[in-house]
Design a protein around this motif. Structure first.
Motif, mmCIF file in Angstrom:
data_model
loop_
_atom_site.group_PDB
_atom_site.id
_atom_site.type_symbol
_atom_site.label_atom_id
_atom_site.label_comp_id
_atom_site.label_asym_id
_atom_site.label_seq_id
_atom_site.Cartn_x
_atom_site.Cartn_y
_atom_site.Cartn_z
ATOM 1 N N GLU A 11 -11.481 30.735 -9.010
ATOM 2 C CA GLU A 11 -11.524 30.204 -7.637
ATOM 3 C C GLU A 11 -12.881 29.550 -7.360
ATOM 4 O OE1 GLU A 11 -8.409 33.169 -5.308
ATOM 5 O OE2 GLU A 11 -10.480 33.831 -5.582
ATOM 6 N N VAL A 14 -12.822 26.129 -8.944
ATOM 7 C CA VAL A 14 -12.012 25.164 -8.184
ATOM 8 C C VAL A 14 -12.744 24.746 -6.908
ATOM 9 C CG1 VAL A 14 -9.847 24.883 -6.907
ATOM 10 C CG2 VAL A 14 -9.818 25.948 -9.153
ATOM 11 N N ILE A 18 -14.095 21.049 -5.776
ATOM 12 C CA ILE A 18 -13.759 20.405 -4.488
ATOM 13 C C ILE A 18 -15.041 19.967 -3.788
ATOM 14 C CG2 ILE A 18 -12.798 20.812 -2.188
ATOM 15 C CD1 ILE A 18 -10.795 22.751 -3.494
ATOM 16 N N TYR A 26 -8.562 15.726 -5.166
ATOM 17 C CA TYR A 26 -7.110 15.947 -5.183
ATOM 18 C C TYR A 26 -6.735 16.460 -6.566
ATOM 19 C CZ TYR A 26 -6.588 11.445 -7.600
ATOM 20 O OH TYR A 26 -6.671 10.422 -8.503
ATOM 21 N N ILE A 30 -9.609 17.212 -9.315
ATOM 22 C CA ILE A 30 -10.065 18.607 -9.294
ATOM 23 C C ILE A 30 -9.866 19.226 -10.671
ATOM 24 C CG2 ILE A 30 -9.653 20.907 -8.317
ATOM 25 C CD1 ILE A 30 -8.840 19.491 -5.688
ATOM 26 N N TYR A 49 -3.225 24.142 -9.468
ATOM 27 C CA TYR A 49 -2.351 24.101 -8.273
ATOM 28 C C TYR A 49 -2.173 25.490 -7.671
ATOM 29 C CZ TYR A 49 -0.762 19.368 -9.402
ATOM 30 O OH TYR A 49 -0.700 18.034 -9.632
ATOM 31 N N THR A 51 -4.094 28.039 -7.878
ATOM 32 C CA THR A 51 -5.342 28.492 -7.252
ATOM 33 C C THR A 51 -5.577 27.764 -5.933
ATOM 34 O OG1 THR A 51 -6.190 28.886 -9.454
ATOM 35 C CG2 THR A 51 -7.805 28.868 -7.690
ATOM 36 N N LEU A 52 -5.270 26.482 -5.907
ATOM 37 C CA LEU A 52 -5.435 25.721 -4.659
ATOM 38 C C LEU A 52 -4.544 26.309 -3.558
ATOM 39 C CD1 LEU A 52 -5.547 22.093 -6.107
ATOM 40 C CD2 LEU A 52 -7.408 23.214 -4.911
ATOM 41 N N ASP A 53 -3.315 26.651 -3.932
ATOM 42 C CA ASP A 53 -2.400 27.261 -2.947
ATOM 43 C C ASP A 53 -2.949 28.584 -2.432
ATOM 44 O OD1 ASP A 53 -0.629 25.196 -3.185
ATOM 45 O OD2 ASP A 53 0.810 26.247 -4.454
ATOM 46 N N GLU A 56 -5.832 28.089 -0.156
ATOM 47 C CA GLU A 56 -5.358 27.582 1.133
ATOM 48 C C GLU A 56 -4.771 28.718 1.970
ATOM 49 O OE1 GLU A 56 -2.654 24.312 0.752
ATOM 50 O OE2 GLU A 56 -3.275 23.490 2.673
ATOM 51 N N SER A 63 -5.872 21.275 3.278
ATOM 52 C CA SER A 63 -5.355 20.108 2.555
ATOM 53 C C SER A 63 -4.600 19.185 3.494
ATOM 54 C CB SER A 63 -4.428 20.563 1.425
ATOM 55 O OG SER A 63 -3.179 20.970 1.944
ATOM 56 N N TYR A 80 -8.091 17.842 -0.681
ATOM 57 C CA TYR A 80 -8.584 19.168 -0.288
ATOM 58 C C TYR A 80 -10.044 19.077 0.141
ATOM 59 C CZ TYR A 80 -4.454 20.845 -2.774
ATOM 60 O OH TYR A 80 -3.169 21.059 -3.184
#
Lengths: 126, 200
Positions: A11, A14, A18, A26, A30, A49, A51-53, A56, A63, A80
């Protein structure tokens, strides 16, 4: 003051990606940035993806969809950026990482960063 | 004017693209497909890239849309209706709960995956009824698969039909229960509860 949310190493990667990409953060960019940061490990796009979710859902990032572009088959990019809570969490993690670096450097010396660990350790043993 | 050849070369094959499009949950379809398209170099690379990405995006969507409490509310009736609490051993002396747990797991898996593919609106009442049918069909299908792979764990046909018949109205009610999103996120990534079927 409330403690910042704790985040894992991936995390952190990521979120650092960002932060460093700014307005161009994006999925594809990323992922490329995370791969650079995670060298020599390879990173899958799907893991980014997921991890981004998760980030969020934790309200650490936010995002939004951009306008569709022909280069992507008329599909939008999901951009993001870090939220304030995310910036705090990343800042806290970076401070922890710095403290680890300082502690390691005190014991192993500054040369620990100049070469890879295995060759450095064997050089020290001889 | 004809398009430049180079522009044609960078398009993934339409059929492959359509299949991958179907497999990606709708909530993340737009940007994931766009990203895969942007990374496209050859049909093989595109398929490999998509297959490596799909499990993560499906799992992430399942994580976002599933709710353990609501899942239990769907799975427990299936377990009970298929004789999980009967206490009577099967014909071969095996425990009844073991036979009932398999259709219950089948219902859970199908409902969880189905929820991950709902987007962007709440399902209509017709869809809710179809989902209930899907839940019961998945329980039947699990028995069909068991009959081939592990026949001693199958329920008797009468038990299957009765269990399915009892579970269907319960599942319809479950599916029709109104609910609201648990977490509102920016853009399209709005979390939906499992089986949160708002009647339209």
């Amino acid at each position: 003051m409330a403690h910042p949310v704790s985040i894992g190493q991936f995390e952190q990667l990521v979120m650092t990606a960002i932060l460093s990409l700014g307005e161009n953060a994006y999925g594809v960019t990323i992922h490329a940035q995370v791969e650079k940061l995670a060298q020599p490990k390879s990173v899958s796009l799907g893991a980014v993806y997921a991890t981004l979710d998760r980030l969020e859902d934790k309200r650490l990032i936010v995002s939004w969809l951009s306008d569709p572009t022909p280069a992507r088959g008329g599909r939008s990019k999901r951009h993001y950026r870090l939220e304030e809570l995310g910036e705090r969490a990343l800042h806290e993690s970076a401070l922890t990482a710095r403290r680890i670096c300082d502690a390691v450097e005190r014991i192993w010396g500054v040369n620990a960063w100049n070469q890879n660990l295995r060759s450095w350790k064997s050089a020290r043993q001889h | 004017m004809e398009p430049e050849p180079s522009k044609l070369e960078v398009r993934p094959p339409a059929l492959v693209d359509a299949v991958i499009r179907l497999l990606i949950p709708p909530a993340c379809r737009e940007h994931v497909l766009g990203d895969l398209w942007e990374r496209y170099t050859s049909p093989r690379q595109y398929v490999v890239d998509a297959l490596r990405t799909l499990p993560f995006v499906i799992w992430s969507q399942i994580r976002r849309t599933s709710d353990p409490l609501l899942l239990a509310m769907q799975v427990l009736p299936a377990f009970v209706f298929f004789g999980g609490l009967a206490g009577k051993p099967g014909a071969d002396g095996g425990p009844a709960w073991l036979r009932a747990v398999i259709p219950a797991i089948a219902v859970a898996v199908v409902m969880v995956v189905r929820d991950a593919y709902y987007w962007p609106k709440y399902p209509s009442s017709r869809q809710a009824v179809l989902d209930a049918g899907l839940a019961v069909a998945s329980a039947f299908a699990s028995q069909g698969a068991l009959a081939i792979l592990w026949p001693e764990l199958t329920l008797a046909p009468r038990e299957v039909l009765m269990g399915g018949g009892r579970h269907l109205p319960c599942s319809v009610l479950d599916s029709c229960r109104s609910s609201r999103p648990r977490v509102s996120l920016a853009g399209l990534s709005q979390r939906q509860p499992l089986s949160g079927r708002l009647l339209s």
